[in-house]
Design a protein around this motif. Structure first.
Motif, mmCIF file in Angstrom:
data_model
loop_
_atom_site.group_PDB
_atom_site.id
_atom_site.type_symbol
_atom_site.label_atom_id
_atom_site.label_comp_id
_atom_site.label_asym_id
_atom_site.label_seq_id
_atom_site.Cartn_x
_atom_site.Cartn_y
_atom_site.Cartn_z
ATOM 1 N N GLY A 305 0.794 -1.219 0.000
ATOM 2 C CA GLY A 305 0.000 0.000 0.000
ATOM 3 C C GLY A 305 0.825 1.267 0.000
ATOM 4 N N ASP A 306 2.134 1.158 0.293
ATOM 5 C CA ASP A 306 3.015 2.323 0.232
ATOM 6 C C ASP A 306 3.084 2.850 -1.205
ATOM 7 O OD1 ASP A 306 3.538 1.929 2.879
ATOM 8 O OD2 ASP A 306 5.666 1.442 2.637
ATOM 9 N N VAL A 307 3.229 4.149 -1.328
ATOM 10 C CA VAL A 307 3.431 4.784 -2.633
ATOM 11 C C VAL A 307 4.808 5.443 -2.632
ATOM 12 C CG1 VAL A 307 2.654 6.554 -4.251
ATOM 13 C CG2 VAL A 307 0.973 5.139 -3.048
ATOM 14 N N THR A 315 5.032 7.777 -9.930
ATOM 15 C CA THR A 315 4.633 7.270 -8.625
ATOM 16 C C THR A 315 4.155 5.825 -8.767
ATOM 17 O OG1 THR A 315 2.416 8.206 -8.897
ATOM 18 C CG2 THR A 315 4.035 9.522 -7.686
ATOM 19 N N GLU A 317 2.446 2.441 -6.642
ATOM 20 C CA GLU A 317 1.806 1.835 -5.480
ATOM 21 C C GLU A 317 2.352 0.421 -5.310
ATOM 22 O OE1 GLU A 317 -2.653 0.850 -3.658
ATOM 23 O OE2 GLU A 317 -2.406 1.283 -5.806
ATOM 24 N N SER A 403 -3.456 2.018 -11.189
ATOM 25 C CA SER A 403 -3.660 2.143 -9.742
ATOM 26 C C SER A 403 -4.664 3.257 -9.452
ATOM 27 C CB SER A 403 -2.326 2.457 -9.055
ATOM 28 O OG SER A 403 -2.513 2.900 -7.735
ATOM 29 N N PHE A 405 -4.365 5.036 -6.873
ATOM 30 C CA PHE A 405 -3.693 5.991 -6.003
ATOM 31 C C PHE A 405 -2.332 6.462 -6.516
ATOM 32 C CE2 PHE A 405 -6.137 2.917 -3.438
ATOM 33 C CZ PHE A 405 -7.175 3.771 -3.047
ATOM 34 N N ALA A 406 -1.869 5.906 -7.621
ATOM 35 C CA ALA A 406 -0.549 6.274 -8.154
ATOM 36 C C ALA A 406 -0.554 6.108 -9.665
ATOM 37 C CB ALA A 406 0.539 5.410 -7.515
ATOM 38 N N GLN A 409 0.799 0.553 -10.444
ATOM 39 C CA GLN A 409 0.967 -0.370 -9.328
ATOM 40 C C GLN A 409 1.984 -1.433 -9.737
ATOM 41 O OE1 GLN A 409 -3.183 -1.411 -8.936
ATOM 42 N NE2 GLN A 409 -2.897 -3.379 -10.001
#
Length: 469
Positions: A305-307, A315, A317, A403, A405-406, A409
């Motif tokens: 879960g780290d980005v 970036t 994920e 992803s 969030f980024a 992934q």
């Protein structure tokens, strides 16, 4: 293991006669051995009493002169030859073109047969064979040239095996980088090692993997300028150097985890290839970049879960910390872009277990963004019989790396796992010609024959030789 040429056989050495048909033989014992062969057999041996001792003689019949036939037959002969203190190989039946090819195949097989990794054993048991002379009345010069190349290949392969077989408590990132740098400098090549401070400050994706271990990560750079034009763009080989991969927080199962010392075989391969190319004095400009670290679970380790932001600003994920190789390689590929103007870039990595499911332990996976480069590697694969197979990088595979969030992934799920890993790397290699070799299934063997194979150094050295031609 020493190789030499001669125009006549050494009387005290074991004799190996090589031919394709009986009419090529002059030695009576060799003729009898040939006649004893049944259909499908290629090798026969005998021990003759001479002056109170046994004189060993063998016959190797080649059905044809394809590389596959040469290698298979040579391995059978080498299993016998390793038990002899000295060997004399009669190549007189072969012409100026084929005598060197037969010699090279036999030298490679002999080198593999006598290889031992006994550094940590209380009692070493080396093979008896220490020298082999290749006999040809007319073509000893061309045979010697082939043996020089074979010796360079063998040295690089054995270096790769030694590094990979060494336990990770000894073969740390520092040990790997310093050993490679020492080997390169002894041959007059340039070497540079960058440490943890540089990696932390400049290569955040790489650092995200390395930070969970107490061992300092290293970035190794080797350079060799063998081309007539020293300013010509180099071929750059990039190696994944995970000296131990526990999986990190996404911990691997305990079974066979000891084999994760082999997760640096990509690095060992490109180092061995580089040293072999320099020893062979190939007229090319060549560079190596190795990113080496451990992937360990620690209070400071990366978490699912780290980005992270990669060296080029992308970036990522991190959904699985055991998909760490691509997180290390992506920054290494960016480092190449920022520090070289490469003619071509080839990365080598034990990247995915999915490659073993797809291709087994016989064939390395190959992908790339330039078909001419991929075709050149496939041609070298066929010439060396170091098998590789191209897998596609269709743009649709990028969908699996989206992803929420980024930008990306680091995993794409189970479907096409080898390809999505290659697709991930391709994102960081858009500005040069690039190919990727996934050697997860070919870099080492398990079970009773556990050990590094040295592959795909034969493929890569053949590719470099072809580029130099």
């Amino acid at each position: 293991m020493q190789f030499s040429t001669a125009t006549a056989a050494h009387a005290e050495a074991a004799q190996l006669f090589v031919c394709t048909e009986a009419a090529q033989l002059k030695d009576e014992t060799a003729k009898l051995l040939f006649q004893s062969l049944e259909d499908g057999q290629s090798f026969a041996a005998a021990a003759l009493p001479v002056a109170g001792s046994l004189h060993h003689v063998a016959l190797l019949r080649l059905d044809d002169l394809s590389v596959e036939t040469l290698q298979k037959a040579a391995k059978e002969a080498a299993a016998w030859a390793q038990k002899q203190p000295a060997l004399s190989v009669d190549l007189n039946p072969f012409c100026a073109e084929n005598a060197p090819r037969v010699a090279a195949a036999l030298a490679a097989a002999l080198g593999e047969a006598v290889y031992r990794f006994d550094r940590f054993k209380s009692e070493a048991k080396p093979a008896k064979l220490v020298q082999a002379a290749f006999v040809h009345a007319e073509h000893s010069g061309s045979v010697q040239a082939a043996l020089n190349r074979a010796e360079a290949l063998l040295y690089g392969v054995n270096l790769c095996k030694d590094l990979a077989n060494t336990g990770s408590n000894v073969c740390t990132p520092t040990y790997l980088a310093e050993t490679a740098a020492k080997e390169a400098r002894q041959l007059g090549a340039a070497a540079k090692i960058l440490g943890g401070d540089y990696i932390r400050d400049n290569m955040p994706s790489f650092w995200g993997v390395a930070k969970g271990s107490k061992e300092e990560p290293k970035l190794l750079e080797l350079q060799y300028f063998g081309a007539a034009d020293k300013s010509a763009d180099p071929i750059v080989l990039v190696g994944k150097g995970l000296t131990f991969d526990s999986g990190g927080i996404s911990l691997k199962p305990g079974e066979a985890m000891d084999e994760m010392k082999y997760d640096m075989c990509g690095a060992a391969t490109v180092i061995g290839t580089f040293i072999a190319a320099v020893k062979a004095k190939l007229p090319i400009n060549l560079a190596v970049v190795v990113a080496t670290c451990e992937n360990m679970p620690d209070a400071g380790a990366a978490k699912p879960g780290d980005v992270v932001r990669a060296m080029n600003g992308t970036t990522i994920e991190n959904l699985n910390t055991d998909a760490e190789g691509r997180l290390v390689l992506c920054d290494a590929l960016t480092y190449v872009e920022q520090n070289f103007k490469p003619k071509a870039v080839i990365d080598v990595a034990t990247l995915t277990g999915a490659c073993i499911i797809a291709l087994g332990h016989l064939t390395s996976g190959l992908m790339g963004n330039d078909q001419d480069l991929v075709d050149a590697l496939l041609a070298a694969s066929r010439e060396s019989n170091d098998k590789a197979w191209q897998l596609p990088l269709f743009p649709e595979y990028k969908e699996q790396l989206k992803s929420n969030f980024a930008d990306l992934q680091n995993i794409g799920g189970r479907p096409a796992g080898t390809i999505t890993a290659g697709t991930f790397l391709a994102h960081f290699a858009q500005n040069y010609k690039w190919a990727h070799l996934d050697i997860a299934g070919t870099a080492w063997k398990s079970g009773k024959d556990k050990g590094a194979t040295g592959r795909p150094i034969p493929l890569l050295l053949q590719y470099l030789a072809n580029q130099a031609a």
